[in-house]
Design an enzyme around this catalytic site. Sequence first.
Site, mmCIF file in Angstrom:
data_model
loop_
_atom_site.group_PDB
_atom_site.id
_atom_site.type_symbol
_atom_site.label_atom_id
_atom_site.label_comp_id
_atom_site.label_asym_id
_atom_site.label_seq_id
_atom_site.Cartn_x
_atom_site.Cartn_y
_atom_site.Cartn_z
ATOM 1 N N ASP A 207 6.937 0.294 -43.276
ATOM 2 C CA ASP A 207 6.472 -1.435 -43.188
ATOM 3 C C ASP A 207 7.789 -2.011 -43.177
ATOM 4 O O ASP A 207 8.519 -1.867 -42.594
ATOM 5 C CB ASP A 207 5.876 -1.204 -44.612
ATOM 6 C CG ASP A 207 6.764 -1.876 -45.230
ATOM 7 O OD1 ASP A 207 7.729 -1.394 -45.679
ATOM 8 O OD2 ASP A 207 6.311 -2.086 -46.465
ATOM 9 N N ASP A 209 9.365 -5.741 -45.049
ATOM 10 C CA ASP A 209 9.370 -6.892 -45.967
ATOM 11 C C ASP A 209 9.836 -7.394 -45.824
ATOM 12 O O ASP A 209 11.479 -7.583 -45.226
ATOM 13 C CB ASP A 209 10.023 -5.851 -47.375
ATOM 14 C CG ASP A 209 9.301 -4.181 -47.401
ATOM 15 O OD1 ASP A 209 8.218 -4.502 -47.615
ATOM 16 O OD2 ASP A 209 9.682 -3.523 -47.186
ATOM 17 N N ASP A 296 4.846 -6.857 -45.345
ATOM 18 C CA ASP A 296 4.485 -7.947 -46.382
ATOM 19 C C ASP A 296 5.272 -8.867 -46.475
ATOM 20 O O ASP A 296 6.973 -8.874 -45.934
ATOM 21 C CB ASP A 296 5.243 -6.399 -47.708
ATOM 22 C CG ASP A 296 4.115 -5.652 -47.798
ATOM 23 O OD1 ASP A 296 3.118 -5.499 -47.394
ATOM 24 O OD2 ASP A 296 5.122 -4.512 -48.620
HETATM 25 P P1 DGT Z 1 10.003 2.277 -46.358
HETATM 26 O O1 DGT Z 1 9.266 0.856 -46.298
HETATM 27 O O2 DGT Z 1 8.762 3.516 -45.979
HETATM 28 O O3 DGT Z 1 10.660 1.852 -45.933
HETATM 29 O O4 DGT Z 1 11.303 1.441 -48.086
HETATM 30 P P2 DGT Z 1 11.147 0.668 -48.623
HETATM 31 O O5 DGT Z 1 12.248 1.395 -49.853
HETATM 32 O O6 DGT Z 1 10.968 -0.666 -47.979
HETATM 33 O O7 DGT Z 1 9.588 0.144 -49.738
HETATM 34 P P3 DGT Z 1 8.718 -0.012 -49.531
HETATM 35 O O8 DGT Z 1 8.336 -1.229 -48.409
HETATM 36 O O9 DGT Z 1 7.494 0.226 -50.248
HETATM 37 O O10 DGT Z 1 9.142 -1.820 -50.845
HETATM 38 C C1 DGT Z 1 10.274 -1.981 -50.533
HETATM 39 C C2 DGT Z 1 11.071 -2.434 -52.091
HETATM 40 O O11 DGT Z 1 9.996 -3.502 -52.764
HETATM 41 C C3 DGT Z 1 10.942 -1.140 -52.813
HETATM 42 O O12 DGT Z 1 12.441 -1.011 -53.404
HETATM 43 C C4 DGT Z 1 9.998 -1.763 -53.948
HETATM 44 C C5 DGT Z 1 10.312 -2.779 -54.453
HETATM 45 N N1 DGT Z 1 8.920 -3.767 -55.341
HETATM 46 C C6 DGT Z 1 9.740 -4.633 -55.766
HETATM 47 N N2 DGT Z 1 8.287 -5.285 -55.845
HETATM 48 C C7 DGT Z 1 7.612 -4.820 -56.064
HETATM 49 C C8 DGT Z 1 5.952 -5.050 -56.051
HETATM 50 O O13 DGT Z 1 5.801 -5.566 -56.649
HETATM 51 N N3 DGT Z 1 5.103 -3.972 -55.162
HETATM 52 C C9 DGT Z 1 5.518 -3.124 -53.943
HETATM 53 N N4 DGT Z 1 5.585 -2.192 -52.754
HETATM 54 N N5 DGT Z 1 7.476 -2.975 -53.740
HETATM 55 C C10 DGT Z 1 7.777 -3.490 -54.651
HETATM 56 MG MG MG Z 2 9.095 -1.386 -46.141
#
Ligand code: DGT
Ligand code: MG
Length: 372
Positions: A207, A209, A296
């Site tokens: 996604d 963010d 997000d």
């Molecule tokens: P991706 O999108 O698969 O490349 O990986 P990320 O690291 O962008 O993971 P993502 O999009 O699920 O979440 C971004 C970061 O935000 C992750 O380290 C978790 C953190 N986070 C902090 N607070 C919250 C919250 O309230 N809900 C969610 N879903 N994530 C949160």
């Molecule tokens: Mg993400």
Amino acid sequence: KPEAGPPDSPWLNVSQYACQRRTTLNNRNKILTDALEVLAENYEFIESIGPCLGFRRAASMLKSLPAPVRSINDIEGLPCLGPETMAVIQDIFECGSSSKVEEVLTDERYQTLKIFTSVFGVGPKTAEKWYRRGLRSLEQIVSDSSIHLNKMQIAGFKHYEDISKPVSKAEAEAVRRIIEEIAGCFSPDVTITVTGGFRRGKEFGHDVDFLLTVPGPGKEDGLLPAVIDHLRSQGILLYSDFQESTFDLTRLPCRRFEAMDHFQKCFLIVKLKKEQVVGQQAEQRCGRDWKAVRVDLVAPPVERYAFALLGWSGSTQFERDLRRFARLERNMLLDNHALFDKTTNTFLQAKTEEDIFIHLGLDYIEPWQRNA
Ligand code: DGT
Ligand code: MG
């Protein structure tokens, strides 16, 4: 055999905490970490938190090593490696693979839960429920009229083909331009910051963010509803789940890690036209000229910005260890909203992420070094 590498070995003094390690995207131990993460995921599916975290911690530590592990002797003395992890690594060195991991990978239950949880809105609990009912494929789920899907899951199935594909950096940048333009209509002072994996330098994500802020107390009120309305009127809003702020400074900080914070936020699916993505030509005649992308948006009050930025930049393992380090090593409580010193009973203020690292007595770790 050497006890723990030569005296000047860079592998000495590896911390058990991800927030005291620098972890880039250059993972030299991918064979090992992939194997350990399969086991972690399998334990996650059966909601066995302890073993799951054990394997995740081990994988995360190995990702930070500056060179590939070549033998079991190499990792002697390193933290986060329990007996189960050591057995898996030993298997891989001796047989080329781990029988335990191979077993999981061919397990029908693991394979099915992996497919089910790949749908937006479907977590381990729902996936498990469907598995127990004998369901094994996404086709079976959508054609089973006795299954009740919520709004999020309906959107997840509807746009599955697109949102199960990775989002590229160029696509993320195109989304940023769209959101920036729309948010600029709400207030010319809005700042928009990419967080999550793209802030850590990843080329692809599941996604995109963003953090949105407006300077001035309470000035972010109404921002996300306005952005959502705009996306809808442009005809590019495919799904939205808006969550009003439940942030309350008097009830801070939370006693333990919460999956969700209390800021105003929304989980969206937007229609991204291919012509909006640099380097992508609109497909002619055949096929669609757009792709559904998960986005997000989080809009914290501006004085909470540094905490929200640190909390949303990830990785998840880095965040877990920051909180654990604060609690166990500093007697402090950290979450996405604040940092609280339990010894002095005070909140520690921060304008930047650097301020928070200083409060915690940690060397600053750049976002691209947080891929733990
Ligand atoms: P991706 O999108 O698969 O490349 O990986 P990320 O690291 O962008 O993971 P993502 O999009 O699920 O979440 C971004 C970061 O935000 C992750 O380290 C978790 C953190 N986070 C902090 N607070 C919250 C919250 O309230 N809900 C969610 N879903 N994530 C949160
Ligand atoms: Mg993400």
